[in-house]
Design a protein around this motif. Sequence first.
Motif: not given
Length: 504
Positions: A293-297
């Motif tokens: 969840e540290k990734q961006t969309e």
Amino acid sequence: MKTNLSILVFLLGMISQSFAQEEKAEKTEVNRDPIKFEKAMSGTFNGQKVDYNAVVSETFLRNSKGEVTAGLWSTAYIRTGVDSSKRPVTFIFNGGPGSASFWLHMGFFGPKVVKTDSGATMDDGSAPYTFVDNPQALLDITDLVFIDPIGTGYSQVEGVGENEDFWGLNEDARSIAQFMRIWVTKHGRWQAPKFIAGESFGTTRAAKIAEVLEGGGQTMAVNGIILISQALDYAGSSSWEDNITSFFTYLPSMAATAWYHNKAGEGKELEAFVQEAREFAYNDYLTALYKGEKQTEGEKSAIADKLVYFTGLDKDFILRSDNQILMHRFKKELLRDQGKAIGTLDGRYLATETDKAAEGPVLGDPSSYMTGAAYTATWNDYVTRELGVVMDRPYYSSAVGMGGNWNWKPVPDGAYWEPSYVSTARSLSEAMHRNTAMKVMVANGYYDLITPFFDAEYTFARHNFPQERIEMKYYEAGHMMYNHQEDFDALSQDIREFLTKLIQ
């Protein structure tokens, strides 16, 4: 009333104690010799006429007190008319755990083999099945010993033995190692080259056996090990939620299977497309999996686009899966628009599903049920009609009741241990470092969706394996790549060359 009840309880207790004593008595004596069936045979293998004895026999396993604990059955093909003292011998078993050795026996290594549809499009149907001579069998260069672990085939506990003495990772390896030492001693083969060939869990077993054989007061060094569809470290072959390793190791197999079914890689050669998948897995996908969840969309969407490219699945489905595609979903989703599900052991196989909306396949594995009847029928006919075996019990292709009673713990009962993925990779690596002459051949199927080929690469790149003594081979089929005739031929040649180099 109380008196009558007390008498009844007493009588029931006496009856129970009597039965227990009878059962104990039954488990303390084996008043017979091991059973054996032997038949002289001949055949032509690799262009060479070979006379041999087919020996289907029971070997008693014993505990430290010398008491019989089990009768382990094997089928051996032993060449006659030659000096056997240095004649190579190859010990062969399947996996499961809980599978008899008849799969490798009937499918590839035996002097006669069954033939199912090489193109993976037709079910094996009903008897009669195609059963033919195998001129590529290895009997010209090595004797063959097919081992049925306790609970499989005709093998079962005897005397004072209990299933729990054999149904476990360590227990199983010790029992097979004991059998190998007994066989080698009985046949005078301590100076002969020795090889092991295992498939699936049989590779897990082979690695552990290599370790066990180096101890126990009777050190036995193995010249070479053949791992067919290896499963040494289960983190890479367990497609479960939250198991990041498996999403990484399964991706190239998904790509290869999607390519086979014309869902991905259009215009690409298989090996080139697979290589792209490898590079994406290492360079981009693994990082994304760990970032979570540290990734961006935007980053998630970019990864999903690549997964669409490699798997042929719908982008919305991939995003709903959080870019983590479980194998049972892939097998259903790839050809959902056609109402079909693909195989687990071999992704080439497919079958029309009765429930087209289910999350995963509902009929089971078509690569198993489209071939299994042919293997079972030909074996039972062959062992009775051609080898002359007459038994008062059935040959169990799978052990009854083993599943939930198998002990995966690698430590003794009572020792502290936290659950982890099963792994015997380090056992094999250390055995290779102690035995610097041992070499390993790893046979991988591109469409194997239970023990993925990329997991084999990932496993052998770690654990400090001596890279110069590992041979990786690849085949355009699945877990049982020998069901595909071209790969039967290729595997036969590769194993023959591997053994020949170590025998000379």
